[in-house]
Write a protein that holds these residues in place. Sequence first.
Motif, short mmCIF file in Angstrom:
data_model
loop_
_atom_site.label_atom_id
_atom_site.label_comp_id
_atom_site.label_asym_id
_atom_site.label_seq_id
_atom_site.Cartn_x
_atom_site.Cartn_y
_atom_site.Cartn_z
N GLY A 2 0.24 -0.97 -0.23
CA GLY A 2 -0.17 -0.13 0.05
C GLY A 2 0.87 1.51 -0.14
O GLY A 2 0.83 2.32 0.06
N HIS A 3 2.04 1.73 0.30
CA HIS A 3 3.22 2.63 -0.05
C HIS A 3 4.46 1.68 -0.55
O HIS A 3 5.14 0.70 -0.26
CB HIS A 3 3.23 3.16 1.48
CG HIS A 3 3.96 4.00 1.97
ND1 HIS A 3 3.58 5.40 1.65
CD2 HIS A 3 5.25 4.62 1.77
CE1 HIS A 3 4.68 6.49 1.79
NE2 HIS A 3 5.72 6.08 1.93
N TRP A 4 4.38 2.99 -1.77
CA TRP A 4 6.11 2.87 -2.34
C TRP A 4 6.61 4.31 -2.24
O TRP A 4 5.78 5.83 -2.45
CB TRP A 4 6.31 2.86 -3.62
CG TRP A 4 7.02 2.22 -4.60
CD1 TRP A 4 7.78 1.37 -4.79
CD2 TRP A 4 7.87 3.19 -5.32
NE1 TRP A 4 8.85 1.61 -5.66
CE2 TRP A 4 8.82 2.56 -6.41
CE3 TRP A 4 6.77 4.21 -6.00
CZ2 TRP A 4 9.58 3.81 -7.05
CZ3 TRP A 4 7.55 5.47 -6.67
CH2 TRP A 4 9.15 4.86 -7.18
N LYS A 5 7.78 4.07 -2.11
CA LYS A 5 8.82 5.74 -1.65
C LYS A 5 10.18 5.32 -2.64
O LYS A 5 10.58 4.39 -2.43
CB LYS A 5 8.94 5.68 -0.61
CG LYS A 5 9.65 7.11 -0.47
CD LYS A 5 9.85 7.52 1.25
CE LYS A 5 8.69 7.71 2.06
NZ LYS A 5 9.13 7.73 3.21
N GLY A 30 -13.11 0.21 0.82
CA GLY A 30 -13.69 -0.91 1.67
C GLY A 30 -12.04 -1.66 1.94
O GLY A 30 -11.33 -1.42 2.72
N HIS A 31 -12.74 -2.91 1.55
CA HIS A 31 -11.17 -3.48 1.50
C HIS A 31 -9.93 -3.81 -0.25
O HIS A 31 -9.36 -4.75 -0.35
CB HIS A 31 -11.62 -5.80 1.31
CG HIS A 31 -12.39 -5.62 2.58
ND1 HIS A 31 -11.79 -5.46 3.94
CD2 HIS A 31 -13.94 -5.59 3.15
CE1 HIS A 31 -12.29 -6.08 4.79
NE2 HIS A 31 -13.38 -5.63 4.54
#
Length: 211
Positions: A2-5, A30-31
């Motif tokens: 859910g996260h990239w840097k 939601g999901h």
Amino acid sequence: IGHWKAEVNGKRKQDEDFPALLSISSVKEGHSISNYVGIFDDITERKQREEALALELSRAKQIYERAAQCRLPLIDQLELEVRCLPAEKIGGDVAEIINISDKKLLIFLADVTGHGISAAMTANAVKMLFNEVASQVTSPAAICVRLNRILCGNILPDDTIAACCALIDLDSMNLTYCLAGTPRPVIVRSAEFINFKPSVAAKSERSTMVK
């Protein structure tokens, strides 16, 4: 998840490249993931600070290596080796060996508290001062006393310097030494270990036979 840097290259309006940090996060409803949000940060100033710090550390490392390394004089009957194993890349170790004559050798070892740029700068100053003092006197105790007087008024209040100075006379095979806060050196001869006796204070010295 859910996260990239990552660091990427950006381009200004003037067609000039600049370093940037791109962060992408997922947005959930939601999901399931419904969208992505990206943040683009200009990190030019941070990179400039990092490059300046890297340059300072590189220069400090060179200064430290000058303080920790020494030229080994060529003397008959004597084989010299110096090995320094610092805990950090940049420290406050000092090593110097001076050939006073064909039969006399002055050895100086010191350690400045701390690591990094300040310790390297102090260590280099200690080495230069030792060479200056040793050109005037050769008594280990006198050298330590003079260094102590000079350094006490010129180093930071929280700095501590431990030192060992020794004079080896190959004619008499006598070793005269002064310990100023360092652990006692040890002479290793085959399977025999000879511990140096501590000098009473920095202004005193002891002698021992090394034959």
